[in-house]
Write a protein that holds these residues in place. Sequence first.
Motif, PDB file in Angstrom:
ATOM      1  N   TRP A  45      37.250  17.602  10.486  1.00 30.19           N
ATOM      2  CA  TRP A  45      38.104  16.568   9.942  1.00 30.19           C
ATOM      3  C   TRP A  45      39.507  17.136   9.693  1.00 30.19           C
ATOM      4  CZ3 TRP A  45      36.290  11.616   7.893  1.00 30.19           C
ATOM      5  CH2 TRP A  45      34.927  11.387   8.130  1.00 30.19           C
ATOM      6  N   SER A  46      40.492  16.267   9.680  1.00 28.78           N
ATOM      7  CA  SER A  46      41.818  16.665   9.207  1.00 28.78           C
ATOM      8  C   SER A  46      41.914  16.310   7.724  1.00 28.78           C
ATOM      9  CB  SER A  46      42.926  15.965   9.988  1.00 28.78           C
ATOM     10  OG  SER A  46      42.925  14.576   9.717  1.00 28.78           O
ATOM     11  N   ILE A  47      42.607  17.153   6.954  1.00 27.80           N
ATOM     12  CA  ILE A  47      42.751  16.918   5.515  1.00 27.80           C
ATOM     13  C   ILE A  47      44.226  16.946   5.146  1.00 27.80           C
ATOM     14  CG2 ILE A  47      42.233  17.750   3.193  1.00 27.80           C
ATOM     15  CD1 ILE A  47      39.640  18.865   4.155  1.00 27.80           C
ATOM     16  N   GLU A  48      44.639  15.954   4.394  1.00 32.72           N
ATOM     17  CA  GLU A  48      45.992  15.910   3.838  1.00 32.72           C
ATOM     18  C   GLU A  48      45.904  15.672   2.346  1.00 32.72           C
ATOM     19  OE1 GLU A  48      49.032  13.305   5.389  1.00 32.72           O
ATOM     20  OE2 GLU A  48      48.205  13.518   7.405  1.00 32.72           O
ATOM     21  N   PRO A  49      46.532  16.519   1.533  1.00 36.96           N
ATOM     22  CA  PRO A  49      46.600  16.226   0.098  1.00 36.96           C
ATOM     23  C   PRO A  49      47.456  14.992  -0.157  1.00 36.96           C
ATOM     24  CG  PRO A  49      47.081  18.543   0.548  1.00 36.96           C
ATOM     25  CD  PRO A  49      47.119  17.826   1.867  1.00 36.96           C
ATOM     26  N   GLU A  50      47.031  14.178  -1.091  1.00 43.76           N
ATOM     27  CA  GLU A  50      47.829  13.050  -1.573  1.00 43.76           C
ATOM     28  C   GLU A  50      48.036  13.259  -3.067  1.00 43.76           C
ATOM     29  OE1 GLU A  50      46.581   9.584   1.644  1.00 43.76           O
ATOM     30  OE2 GLU A  50      45.784   9.467  -0.379  1.00 43.76           O
ATOM     31  N   GLY A  51      49.104  14.001  -3.407  1.00 47.97           N
ATOM     32  CA  GLY A  51      49.311  14.403  -4.790  1.00 47.97           C
ATOM     33  C   GLY A  51      48.378  15.533  -5.165  1.00 47.97           C
ATOM     34  N   ASP A  52      48.223  15.757  -6.461  1.00 48.84           N
ATOM     35  CA  ASP A  52      47.391  16.852  -6.951  1.00 48.84           C
ATOM     36  C   ASP A  52      45.953  16.431  -7.245  1.00 48.84           C
ATOM     37  OD1 ASP A  52      49.490  18.654  -6.834  1.00 48.84           O
ATOM     38  OD2 ASP A  52      50.113  18.293  -8.917  1.00 48.84           O
ATOM     39  N   ASP A  53      45.637  15.143  -7.046  1.00 49.44           N
ATOM     40  CA  ASP A  53      44.314  14.671  -7.461  1.00 49.44           C
ATOM     41  C   ASP A  53      43.546  13.971  -6.349  1.00 49.44           C
ATOM     42  OD1 ASP A  53      45.804  12.391  -7.232  1.00 49.44           O
ATOM     43  OD2 ASP A  53      45.366  11.618  -9.239  1.00 49.44           O
ATOM     44  N   CYS A  54      44.040  14.052  -5.092  1.00 48.38           N
ATOM     45  CA  CYS A  54      43.371  13.325  -4.013  1.00 48.38           C
ATOM     46  C   CYS A  54      43.521  14.065  -2.696  1.00 48.38           C
ATOM     47  CB  CYS A  54      43.950  11.914  -3.895  1.00 48.38           C
ATOM     48  SG  CYS A  54      43.168  10.892  -2.622  1.00 48.38           S
ATOM     49  N   LEU A  55      42.441  14.108  -1.928  1.00 48.81           N
ATOM     50  CA  LEU A  55      42.456  14.628  -0.570  1.00 48.81           C
ATOM     51  C   LEU A  55      42.072  13.500   0.381  1.00 48.81           C
ATOM     52  CD1 LEU A  55      40.560  18.007  -1.130  1.00 48.81           C
ATOM     53  CD2 LEU A  55      43.030  17.708  -0.855  1.00 48.81           C
ATOM     54  N   CYS A  56      42.864  13.340   1.451  1.00 45.19           N
ATOM     55  CA  CYS A  56      42.604  12.316   2.456  1.00 45.19           C
ATOM     56  C   CYS A  56      42.072  12.988   3.713  1.00 45.19           C
ATOM     57  CB  CYS A  56      43.886  11.545   2.756  1.00 45.19           C
ATOM     58  SG  CYS A  56      43.687  10.261   4.003  1.00 45.19           S
ATOM     59  N   LEU A  57      40.867  12.630   4.122  1.00 46.06           N
ATOM     60  CA  LEU A  57      40.212  13.205   5.294  1.00 46.06           C
ATOM     61  C   LEU A  57      40.155  12.151   6.392  1.00 46.06           C
ATOM     62  CD1 LEU A  57      38.580  14.214   2.490  1.00 46.06           C
ATOM     63  CD2 LEU A  57      37.387  15.614   4.180  1.00 46.06           C
ATOM     64  N   ARG A  58      40.450  12.566   7.617  1.00 47.38           N
ATOM     65  CA  ARG A  58      40.452  11.629   8.732  1.00 47.38           C
ATOM     66  C   ARG A  58      39.679  12.194   9.926  1.00 47.38           C
ATOM     67  NH1 ARG A  58      45.750  10.542   6.655  1.00 47.38           N
ATOM     68  NH2 ARG A  58      45.970   8.313   6.133  1.00 47.38           N
TER      69      ARG A  58
END
Length: 349
Positions: free
Chosen positions: A118-131
């Motif tokens: 998966w690809s992972i992008e942090p969204e702020g300090d409290d969320c990780l977005c996986l695609r």
Amino acid sequence: MKPLQIREYGRMPDGRAVHEYSLDTGAGLRLSVIEYGGIVTRLEVPDARGNFGNVVLGLPTLEDYRLRNPHFGVIVGRYGNRIGQGGFTLDGEPYTLSTNDGGNCLHGGAQGFGLQLWSIEPEGDDCLCLRLESPDGDQGFPGRVATTVRYRLTGDRDWQVEYEATTDRATVINLTHHDYFNLAGAGSVLGHELEIAASRYCEVDMRMIPTGIADVTGTPFDFRTPQRIEARIRQAHPQLQRAQGYDHHWVLDAPFDGELHLAARLRDPASGRAMEVLTTEPGVQFYSGNFLNGTLAGPDGQLYRQGDGLCLETQHGPDSPHHAPDSDWPTTILRPGQTYRSKTLHRFG
């Protein structure tokens, strides 16, 4: 610890780096995730005395996760749980699926989402977005599916998993997460107290495919009030014998209306840790770690044995593509122009 830390965790056989992302609320919850499988490698929460402990089972290395993982901590897709008969028919067209559990397609097949990068992008300090993009024909499933999963830390000790998916062709989808929880941090979970907000469960055949929905009253499947797992798991019930423990789907009593409702509560009396599971899904699979047999070791060298972890997989019903959609078997069909959405919240205390 910083709110977000990133480190190289290992490398794939082709040399691609796999990173581990760690989030810390600073208020009592620490979550670590790798790009491979979207695997949660650690989930640390304090006990009643304030001592942090990891409450999910894991493996020592990326190589272990690639070659020996019994679904520890993975995102499950395209289809959580089992689809029997090695396939299904949709809109009059038959599809043959990857089979990896006898004649069943289990957790998306031999190369399901839990075995993909998966690809992972942090969204702020409290969320990780996986695609993840799954091509048309992946494991036999039709349609190109784009999946987004967010791991969001909310409040002091809440971990929410948010799923979205779209397709360019009619398909079936049933996403879930496959953490093996142990609120004690080590040893057996059979002393944990479990509550499941359901008065019915799915009986299964020898292939672990549902044969019908049964009332839990008077059976070891009645967890409507908190029960120690060890008090029930060894009862001479044919369904427990068939699964060598619990590996069954409960139909939740709450309405299936897109809102979060209580699915289960889990508590370890020794440590004082507790977890509530709330979900928008219509059911939950309780699996008692029946096939952990001492052949796998954790990061600290401890051997995992039967009953050392349990799963509470929020989901639609197993084998739903072989059932006509109704209130007990909500459809798992996703069509172009629609968006699949699901949420599950783990609340620790």
